[in-house]
Design a protein around this motif. Structure first.
Motif, PDB file in Angstrom:
ATOM      1  N   LEU A 132       2.864 -47.097   0.865  1.00 44.56           N
ATOM      2  CA  LEU A 132       3.521 -47.586   2.083  1.00 44.56           C
ATOM      3  C   LEU A 132       4.078 -48.983   1.860  1.00 44.56           C
ATOM      4  N   GLY A 133       3.315 -49.832   1.171  1.00 48.14           N
ATOM      5  CA  GLY A 133       3.797 -51.177   0.871  1.00 48.14           C
ATOM      6  C   GLY A 133       5.020 -51.160  -0.015  1.00 48.14           C
ATOM      7  N   LEU A 134       5.048 -50.265  -1.013  1.00 48.80           N
ATOM      8  CA  LEU A 134       6.203 -50.154  -1.896  1.00 48.80           C
ATOM      9  C   LEU A 134       7.429 -49.677  -1.128  1.00 48.80           C
ATOM     10  N   ILE A 135       7.243 -48.703  -0.233  1.00 45.99           N
ATOM     11  CA  ILE A 135       8.364 -48.211   0.583  1.00 45.99           C
ATOM     12  C   ILE A 135       8.955 -49.340   1.419  1.00 45.99           C
ATOM     13  N   GLU A 136       8.071 -50.112   2.055  1.00 46.70           N
ATOM     14  CA  GLU A 136       8.536 -51.221   2.892  1.00 46.70           C
ATOM     15  C   GLU A 136       9.280 -52.264   2.064  1.00 46.70           C
ATOM     16  N   GLU A 137       8.782 -52.553   0.856  1.00 49.69           N
ATOM     17  CA  GLU A 137       9.440 -53.542   0.001  1.00 49.69           C
ATOM     18  C   GLU A 137      10.817 -53.054  -0.437  1.00 49.69           C
ATOM     19  N   LEU A 138      10.921 -51.782  -0.813  1.00 45.55           N
ATOM     20  CA  LEU A 138      12.215 -51.234  -1.226  1.00 45.55           C
ATOM     21  C   LEU A 138      13.200 -51.250  -0.055  1.00 45.55           C
ATOM     22  N   GLN A 139      12.695 -51.000   1.145  1.00 45.21           N
ATOM     23  CA  GLN A 139      13.574 -51.079   2.320  1.00 45.21           C
ATOM     24  C   GLN A 139      14.053 -52.505   2.541  1.00 45.21           C
ATOM     25  N   ARG A 140      13.172 -53.482   2.299  1.00 45.70           N
ATOM     26  CA  ARG A 140      13.570 -54.885   2.456  1.00 45.70           C
ATOM     27  C   ARG A 140      14.674 -55.255   1.475  1.00 45.70           C
ATOM     28  N   GLN A 141      14.705 -54.581   0.320  1.00 43.33           N
ATOM     29  CA  GLN A 141      15.740 -54.866  -0.676  1.00 43.33           C
ATOM     30  C   GLN A 141      17.038 -54.140  -0.362  1.00 43.33           C
ATOM     31  N   GLY A 142      17.081 -53.390   0.740  1.00 44.83           N
ATOM     32  CA  GLY A 142      18.329 -52.760   1.163  1.00 44.83           C
ATOM     33  C   GLY A 142      18.506 -51.322   0.729  1.00 44.83           C
ATOM     34  N   LEU A 143      17.489 -50.698   0.144  1.00 39.93           N
ATOM     35  CA  LEU A 143      17.622 -49.317  -0.287  1.00 39.93           C
ATOM     36  C   LEU A 143      17.548 -48.375   0.914  1.00 39.93           C
ATOM     37  N   THR A 144      18.327 -47.321   0.872  1.00 39.69           N
ATOM     38  CA  THR A 144      18.286 -46.308   1.917  1.00 39.69           C
ATOM     39  C   THR A 144      17.057 -45.424   1.719  1.00 39.69           C
ATOM     40  N   LEU A 145      16.720 -44.639   2.749  1.00 39.79           N
ATOM     41  CA  LEU A 145      15.585 -43.738   2.622  1.00 39.79           C
ATOM     42  C   LEU A 145      15.806 -42.711   1.513  1.00 39.79           C
TER      43      LEU A 145
END
Length: 260
Positions: free
Chosen positions: A51-64
């Motif tokens: 979950l933390g990795l998903i949130e971090e990748l989202q912060r970097q602008g990656l789409t789902l």
């Protein structure tokens, strides 16, 4: 120590809402919980770090969709610590976005009470930073979970400071070089060819596919290099020990041999 969390506790530790956790679960980004008595779902360390990795990748602008591809490329047997390292390294080669949080919130995310010495260690790792208010901190959400895991490892404080400086320096340099390479060899020639507006939008969309590949390549290369370096050191240490053992055995044999 085994992590066993309800969905509410998982959301609180990760700093997200329960609705977000359930949404990621329906998208297949989080594995289902383990069902216990009365069909209560229990989440573990893998869920927390994923979950933390998903949130971090989202912060970097990656789409789902890009995040889904990133997670799908993770090798079988990826441990919670591997996921925490992925998150920390992804966070370290992109601009930091610290969040202000009170001690109670920081301890809730850490899942434990924090002593003054532990706060100093987390600060040395860059996981948080003190402010003028002793009860308020600037927290790096990408590094905090990994920092908490390392709290009880007997590593000197100066080593943590030096290690963070090395990772940040080289990861930022890598990010800048990759950006320069893409800009000069791909984006600039493309713009000079005077593409149609639709083509420009397609090129921008292409970066959503490239960024997770680059991020994962960096993390994978780092982990592989680290394993190789540690393997070489262990091999050298084993060789030295074997040599010492052989030398001691030969000396013992000479001492035990009858005089000529």
């Amino acid at each position: 120590m085994e992590v066993r969390l309800t969905v509410d506790e998982l959301a609180a530790r990760a700093g997200v809402t329960v609705r977000t956790v359930r949404f990621y679960g329906t998208k297949g980004l989080l594995p289902p919980p383990v069902l216990g008595a009365r069909r209560v779902g229990w989440y573990g360390a893998e869920h927390l770090d994923r979950l933390g990795l998903i949130e971090e990748l989202q912060r970097q602008g990656l789409t789902l969709a890009a995040i889904e591809r990133y997670l799908a490329r993770l090798p079988q047997g990826t441990t919670p610590l591997d996921l925490a390292i992925h998150r920390a390294l992804v966070a370290s080669w992109t601009p930091e976005v610290p969040e202000e949080a009170g001690r109670e919130e920081v301890e809730r995310r850490a899942g434990r009470r924090l002593s003054a010495e532990q706060v100093d260690r987390l600060a040395a790792m860059g996981a948080l930073e003190r402010t003028a208010d002793p009860e308020v901190f600037r927290v790096d959400p990408g590094l905090l979970p990994l920092g908490v895991r390392i709290l009880d490892v007997p590593i000197p404080l100066e080593t943590l400071v030096a290690a963070r400086a090395v990772v940040v320096e080289h990861s930022r340099a890598t990010a800048r070089e990759l950006q320069r390479l893409f800009r000069e060899t791909v984006w600039k020639p493309y713009r000079e060819s005077e593409p149609a507006p639709d083509d420009v939008e397609r090129m921008k969309a292409l970066t959503d596919h490239i960024r997770p590949m680059v991020a994962q390549s960096l993390v994978t290369a780092f982990q592989r290099s680290l394993r190789e370096e540690l393997g070489e050191e262990q091999g050298e240490a084993s060789g030295e020990e074997s040599g010492a053992e052989l030398g001691e055995a030969a000396a013992e044999e000479r001492r035990a041999a009858p005089p000529e």
